[in-house]
Design a protein around this motif. Sequence first.
Motif, PDB file in Angstrom:
ATOM      1  N   SER A   1      46.584  50.616  44.447  1.00 12.45           N
ATOM      2  CA  SER A   1      47.922  50.220  44.880  1.00 12.45           C
ATOM      3  C   SER A   1      48.729  51.347  45.520  1.00 12.45           C
ATOM      4  CB  SER A   1      48.701  49.601  43.728  1.00 12.45           C
ATOM      5  OG  SER A   1      48.651  50.423  42.600  1.00 12.45           O
TER       6      SER A   1
ATOM      7  N   ASN B   1      32.495  44.951  42.881  1.00 11.86           N
ATOM      8  CA  ASN B   1      33.791  45.022  43.536  1.00 11.86           C
ATOM      9  C   ASN B   1      34.854  44.636  42.511  1.00 11.86           C
ATOM     10  OD1 ASN B   1      35.882  45.165  45.276  1.00 11.86           O
ATOM     11  ND2 ASN B   1      35.305  43.414  46.511  1.00 11.86           N
ATOM     12  N   ASP B   2      35.245  45.582  41.699  1.00  8.41           N
ATOM     13  CA  ASP B   2      36.224  45.313  40.654  1.00  8.41           C
ATOM     14  C   ASP B   2      37.636  45.690  41.079  1.00  8.41           C
ATOM     15  OD1 ASP B   2      36.049  48.054  40.617  1.00  8.41           O
ATOM     16  OD2 ASP B   2      35.497  48.217  38.509  1.00  8.41           O
ATOM     17  N   GLY B   3      37.812  46.072  42.336  1.00 12.39           N
ATOM     18  CA  GLY B   3      39.133  46.389  42.847  1.00 12.39           C
ATOM     19  C   GLY B   3      39.617  47.787  42.504  1.00 12.39           C
TER      20      GLY B   3
ATOM     21  N   LEU C   1      43.631  52.030  40.139  1.00 13.18           N
ATOM     22  CA  LEU C   1      43.930  50.913  41.022  1.00 13.18           C
ATOM     23  C   LEU C   1      44.324  51.471  42.384  1.00 13.18           C
ATOM     24  CD1 LEU C   1      46.069  48.625  38.682  1.00 13.18           C
ATOM     25  CD2 LEU C   1      43.771  48.174  39.564  1.00 13.18           C
TER      26      LEU C   1
END
Length: 81
Positions: free
Chosen positions: A79, A24-26, A77
């Motif tokens: 985001s 789970n590295d985002g 990412l």
Amino acid sequence: MRYQKPEDVARQIAERRFQRSTWNDGMKRDSFLLPRTEARAKAKEYLARYPKAAYMSEVENWRELPGDMIEFTMRRLPSAD
């Protein structure tokens, strides 16, 4: 020194790859399997939509398959979600 059978070494490598891919590295990952020209266009589209400077986007891995097919994974990412 203990010697291992080739199948034991292969199993260990596969297990390590699986563990790395499930960390789970985002990061958000999207995988594709497309003909070469479509794969190139999809990667360019992805990088234009999620620029490296803002989302750390990149082609994480890829491989050529028979029939001029390319399997690849894009990473970024999350985001933008």
